[in-house]
Scaffold this active site. Structure first.
Site, short mmCIF file in Angstrom:
data_model
loop_
_atom_site.label_atom_id
_atom_site.label_comp_id
_atom_site.label_asym_id
_atom_site.label_seq_id
_atom_site.Cartn_x
_atom_site.Cartn_y
_atom_site.Cartn_z
N ARG A 158 -2.82 10.14 -2.79
CA ARG A 158 -1.43 10.41 -2.41
C ARG A 158 -1.07 11.84 -2.78
NH1 ARG A 158 -1.56 5.35 -5.05
NH2 ARG A 158 -1.00 3.59 -3.70
N LYS A 182 0.34 4.62 -8.57
CA LYS A 182 1.58 3.85 -8.74
C LYS A 182 1.43 2.90 -9.92
CE LYS A 182 3.24 3.97 -3.96
NZ LYS A 182 3.64 3.16 -2.80
N HIS A 252 0.20 12.04 3.99
CA HIS A 252 -0.07 10.61 4.13
C HIS A 252 -0.88 10.32 5.39
CE1 HIS A 252 0.84 6.92 1.98
NE2 HIS A 252 0.90 6.30 3.13
N ARG A 255 -4.38 10.57 4.50
CA ARG A 255 -4.76 9.35 3.78
C ARG A 255 -5.10 8.24 4.78
NH1 ARG A 255 -3.92 6.62 -1.21
NH2 ARG A 255 -2.80 4.64 -1.08
N HIS A 278 -4.68 0.54 -3.64
CA HIS A 278 -3.75 -0.49 -3.20
C HIS A 278 -3.85 -1.71 -4.12
CE1 HIS A 278 -3.64 1.04 1.24
NE2 HIS A 278 -2.76 1.64 0.47
N TYR A 287 -5.41 -0.77 8.24
CA TYR A 287 -6.37 0.19 8.76
C TYR A 287 -7.42 -0.49 9.64
CZ TYR A 287 -4.13 3.07 5.32
OH TYR A 287 -3.18 3.74 4.59
#
Length: 306
Positions: A158, A182, A252, A255, A278, A287
């Site tokens: 990110r 995150k 992004h 990404r 994730h 994806y």
């Protein structure tokens, strides 16, 4: 917020403190949840409520209906429903409510759209153009831009993770970067030879841009401090504008491209999930839809019996 009745204002302040201190959510998530609950409180005020006694299933549904009338996207409605559910649980635990009216809400079903992505040929052209700028005397800033583009596309990290990188997070021998994602979750992501060369070239000239205020930051802006996310976004947008036919994407988008190209190259979904950081495999599965769509398109264009 100054326009809120005192009880609702204090409640919102305490809730934000809970999100920040107890749940350790990111600044972005805290801002989003605060904005959602503030909007709800303003709606309660318009209905004549000055405290949480006006928070009922009926008032919540009227608030969401008002959002829909104002043209809010389905994804926004889903997030706002989730936000008031989090608030409702906290309000009961904190003794602000006897019962949680938000528990009765149902989230609107989200229509998941395919994210735009970059063809591998466009990614290669973007990087070649950036390298050409360096060859033509672009200086340290151009060398930095190449390293940023190579690393974003190679790792799929990110933009916040890239801007937070310190020199000690880069392992030249293993060709990996250690990032803080995150929820303060740390992971290690590998990168290939082109990104390794770009990082080496950039660090060789980093001193020409870095000021003492940069500290150990890998990437610095033109003023010598740790690079800002907005600067990285401008770098990516500028790099893609020179590629004919490439979509206008930000970091992004690179990404997305990295994940899609890995899956199309045969990588398994679980590995891509780990690389992207994730928490849920369901997030990564978008994806596979991108890949399937592109495969169907290729089949329909090329197969004689399509």
């Amino acid at each position: 917020m100054e326009d809120l009745p005192p009880v609702l204002r204090r409640t919102l302040e305490d809730y934000v403190e809970h999100l920040t201190r107890d749940r350790d959510l990111s600044d972005h998530t805290v801002r989003a949840y605060r904005g959602d609950v503030l909007d709800l409180f303003l709606h309660l005020q318009r209905l004549g409520s000055t405290d949480l006694t006006g928070l009922t299933v009926r008032s919540l549904r009227s608030w969401l209906a008002n959002q829909q009338t104002r043209g809010r996207a389905r994804g926004t409605l889903q997030r706002r429903t989730a936000a008031v559910r989090v608030f409702g649980r906290w309000a009961v635990q904190a003794g602000r409510l006897d019962q949680d009216p938000a528990a009765a809400l149902r989230s609107p079903k989200r229509v998941r759209s395919l994210p735009p992505t970059l063809e591998s040929a466009d990614a290669a052209a973007m990087l070649a153009e950036a390298l050409q700028v360096v060859a033509e005397g672009g200086g340290p800033a151009a060398t930095r831009d190449v390293a940023i583009l190579e690393l974003l596309y190679a790792t799929g990290i990110r933009v916040s993770e890239l801007c937070g990188l310190d020199l000690g997070d880069v392992d030249d021998e293993r060709q990996t970067v250690r990032v803080l994602g995150k929820g303060n979750k740390e992971r290690t992501v590998p990168y290939g030879a082109p990104a390794a060369r770009a990082l080496t070239d950039w660090r060789a000239v980093r001193g020409a841009l870095a000021s003492p205020e940069a500290g150990a930051a890998v990437f610095v802006g033109d003023r010598g401090k740790r690079i800002d996310q907005r600067v990285v976004r401008r770098i990516v947008h500028r790099a893609l504008r020179v590629v004919d036919g490439a979509p206008d994407l930000g970091p992004h988008g690179l990404r997305h491209a990295m994940a899609t190209h890995l899956l199309e190259g045969g990588a398994d979904l679980r590995s891509v999930q780990e690389l992207l950081g994730h928490a849920s495999l369901a997030t990564t599965q978008i994806y596979t839809h991108v890949s399937d769509a592109r495969l169907r398109s290729a089949f329909q264009q090329a197969h004689p019996r399509a």
